[in-house]
Design a protein around this motif. Sequence first.
Motif, PDB file in Angstrom:
ATOM      1  N   SER A  85      32.649  12.251  30.805  1.00  0.00           N
ATOM      2  CA  SER A  85      33.937  11.953  31.715  1.00  0.00           C
ATOM      3  C   SER A  85      35.079  12.240  30.610  1.00  0.00           C
ATOM      4  O   SER A  85      34.997  12.041  29.558  1.00  0.00           O
ATOM      5  CB  SER A  85      34.381  10.514  32.315  1.00  0.00           C
ATOM      6  N   ILE A  86      36.319  12.880  31.283  1.00  0.00           N
ATOM      7  CA  ILE A  86      37.262  13.265  30.602  1.00  0.00           C
ATOM      8  C   ILE A  86      38.737  12.192  30.773  1.00  0.00           C
ATOM      9  O   ILE A  86      38.827  12.347  32.128  1.00  0.00           O
ATOM     10  CB  ILE A  86      37.829  14.730  30.597  1.00  0.00           C
ATOM     11  N   ILE A  87      39.057  11.420  29.952  1.00  0.00           N
ATOM     12  CA  ILE A  87      39.938  10.530  30.353  1.00  0.00           C
ATOM     13  C   ILE A  87      41.451  10.867  29.533  1.00  0.00           C
ATOM     14  O   ILE A  87      41.509  11.276  28.491  1.00  0.00           O
ATOM     15  CB  ILE A  87      39.612   9.105  29.675  1.00  0.00           C
ATOM     16  N   TYR A  88      42.372  11.034  30.236  1.00  0.00           N
ATOM     17  CA  TYR A  88      43.736  11.615  29.724  1.00  0.00           C
ATOM     18  C   TYR A  88      44.597  10.075  29.635  1.00  0.00           C
ATOM     19  O   TYR A  88      44.631   9.444  30.709  1.00  0.00           O
ATOM     20  CB  TYR A  88      44.516  12.296  30.720  1.00  0.00           C
ATOM     21  N   TYR A  89      45.196  10.064  28.605  1.00  0.00           N
ATOM     22  CA  TYR A  89      46.084   9.004  28.302  1.00  0.00           C
ATOM     23  C   TYR A  89      47.611   9.076  27.608  1.00  0.00           C
ATOM     24  O   TYR A  89      47.224  10.061  26.858  1.00  0.00           O
ATOM     25  CB  TYR A  89      45.262   7.570  27.595  1.00  0.00           C
ATOM     26  N   CYS A  90      48.254   8.344  27.673  1.00  0.00           N
ATOM     27  CA  CYS A  90      49.714   8.238  27.365  1.00  0.00           C
ATOM     28  C   CYS A  90      49.541   7.751  25.527  1.00  0.00           C
ATOM     29  O   CYS A  90      49.232   7.203  25.410  1.00  0.00           O
ATOM     30  CB  CYS A  90      50.850   7.899  27.917  1.00  0.00           C
ATOM     31  N   ARG A  91      50.093   8.618  24.811  1.00  0.00           N
ATOM     32  CA  ARG A  91      50.055   8.730  23.510  1.00  0.00           C
ATOM     33  C   ARG A  91      51.135   7.814  22.984  1.00  0.00           C
ATOM     34  O   ARG A  91      51.037   7.334  21.953  1.00  0.00           O
ATOM     35  CB  ARG A  91      50.516  10.261  22.726  1.00  0.00           C
ATOM     36  N   HIS A  92      52.116   7.696  23.803  1.00  0.00           N
ATOM     37  CA  HIS A  92      53.382   6.710  23.548  1.00  0.00           C
ATOM     38  C   HIS A  92      53.044   5.405  24.399  1.00  0.00           C
ATOM     39  O   HIS A  92      52.972   4.115  23.343  1.00  0.00           O
ATOM     40  CB  HIS A  92      54.368   6.991  24.032  1.00  0.00           C
ATOM     41  N   CYS A  93      52.812   5.084  25.514  1.00  0.00           N
ATOM     42  CA  CYS A  93      52.433   3.719  25.825  1.00  0.00           C
ATOM     43  C   CYS A  93      50.895   3.119  26.320  1.00  0.00           C
ATOM     44  O   CYS A  93      50.754   2.160  26.576  1.00  0.00           O
ATOM     45  CB  CYS A  93      53.320   3.866  27.361  1.00  0.00           C
ATOM     46  N   GLN A  94      50.129   4.184  25.990  1.00  0.00           N
ATOM     47  CA  GLN A  94      48.603   3.994  26.158  1.00  0.00           C
ATOM     48  C   GLN A  94      47.998   3.825  27.360  1.00  0.00           C
ATOM     49  O   GLN A  94      46.883   3.397  27.551  1.00  0.00           O
ATOM     50  CB  GLN A  94      48.152   3.031  24.972  1.00  0.00           C
ATOM     51  N   HIS A  95      49.052   3.944  28.565  1.00  0.00           N
ATOM     52  CA  HIS A  95      48.315   4.005  29.893  1.00  0.00           C
ATOM     53  C   HIS A  95      47.556   4.862  30.217  1.00  0.00           C
ATOM     54  O   HIS A  95      47.858   6.065  29.822  1.00  0.00           O
ATOM     55  CB  HIS A  95      49.553   3.752  30.886  1.00  0.00           C
ATOM     56  N   GLN A  96      46.473   4.675  31.015  1.00  0.00           N
ATOM     57  CA  GLN A  96      45.671   5.772  31.551  1.00  0.00           C
ATOM     58  C   GLN A  96      46.431   6.892  32.410  1.00  0.00           C
ATOM     59  O   GLN A  96      46.723   5.969  33.592  1.00  0.00           O
ATOM     60  CB  GLN A  96      44.417   5.203  31.875  1.00  0.00           C
ATOM     61  N   ILE A  97      46.138   8.137  32.278  1.00  0.00           N
ATOM     62  CA  ILE A  97      46.993   8.820  33.332  1.00  0.00           C
ATOM     63  C   ILE A  97      45.844   9.414  34.221  1.00  0.00           C
ATOM     64  O   ILE A  97      46.340   9.437  35.583  1.00  0.00           O
ATOM     65  CB  ILE A  97      47.672  10.025  32.620  1.00  0.00           C
ATOM     66  N   GLY A  98      44.854   9.720  33.908  1.00  0.00           N
ATOM     67  CA  GLY A  98      43.697  10.398  34.737  1.00  0.00           C
ATOM     68  C   GLY A  98      42.474  10.436  34.275  1.00  0.00           C
ATOM     69  O   GLY A  98      42.328  10.210  33.000  1.00  0.00           O
ATOM     70  N   GLU A  99      41.636  10.642  34.988  1.00  0.00           N
ATOM     71  CA  GLU A  99      40.299  10.798  34.753  1.00  0.00           C
ATOM     72  C   GLU A  99      39.376  11.873  35.482  1.00  0.00           C
ATOM     73  O   GLU A  99      39.460  11.834  36.543  1.00  0.00           O
ATOM     74  CB  GLU A  99      39.466   9.245  34.693  1.00  0.00           C
ATOM     75  N   LEU A 100      38.744  12.682  34.438  1.00  0.00           N
ATOM     76  CA  LEU A 100      37.752  13.350  35.438  1.00  0.00           C
ATOM     77  C   LEU A 100      36.247  12.967  35.248  1.00  0.00           C
ATOM     78  O   LEU A 100      35.888  13.062  34.113  1.00  0.00           O
ATOM     79  CB  LEU A 100      37.631  14.863  34.927  1.00  0.00           C
ATOM     80  N   PRO A 101      35.695  11.959  36.162  1.00  0.00           N
ATOM     81  CA  PRO A 101      34.628  11.147  35.837  1.00  0.00           C
ATOM     82  C   PRO A 101      33.156  12.299  35.808  1.00  0.00           C
ATOM     83  O   PRO A 101      33.376  13.362  36.598  1.00  0.00           O
ATOM     84  CB  PRO A 101      34.445  10.465  37.004  1.00  0.00           C
ATOM     85  N   ASP A 102      32.405  12.165  34.699  1.00  0.00           N
ATOM     86  CA  ASP A 102      31.387  13.019  34.566  1.00  0.00           C
ATOM     87  C   ASP A 102      31.524  14.533  35.022  1.00  0.00           C
ATOM     88  O   ASP A 102      30.871  15.245  35.621  1.00  0.00           O
ATOM     89  CB  ASP A 102      30.207  12.308  35.497  1.00  0.00           C
ATOM     90  N   SER A 103      32.387  14.761  34.260  1.00  0.00           N
ATOM     91  CA  SER A 103      33.060  16.182  34.625  1.00  0.00           C
ATOM     92  C   SER A 103      31.953  17.437  33.968  1.00  0.00           C
ATOM     93  O   SER A 103      31.505  17.223  32.693  1.00  0.00           O
ATOM     94  CB  SER A 103      34.396  16.507  34.043  1.00  0.00           C
TER      95      SER A 103
END
Length: 77
Positions: free
Chosen positions: A2-20
């Motif tokens: 999976s590919i997980i995108y997260y914010c470099r500043h607030c650390q919140h997860q923005i999105g995920e491409l599961p088992d991509s």
Amino acid sequence: MSIIYYCRHCQHQIGELPDSHVHDARLGLHSLTPEEAADIISYNSIQNSTYVKTVCEHCQEALEAHPELNLLSNPLQ
């Protein structure tokens, strides 16, 4: 993996491409320099995930409204 995108500043997860099965080239990650890739991409073999740092809309708006925050090492934490 999976590919997980997260914010470099607030650390919140923005999105995920599961088992991509999407390759780095389709995501544009291949165009990064080795230094950029080292800063932006990290791998977790235990979780079988790739983590990609980006900036969420909230943080982007805050940085645009207050450019002086860019001078701080952790502007939005």
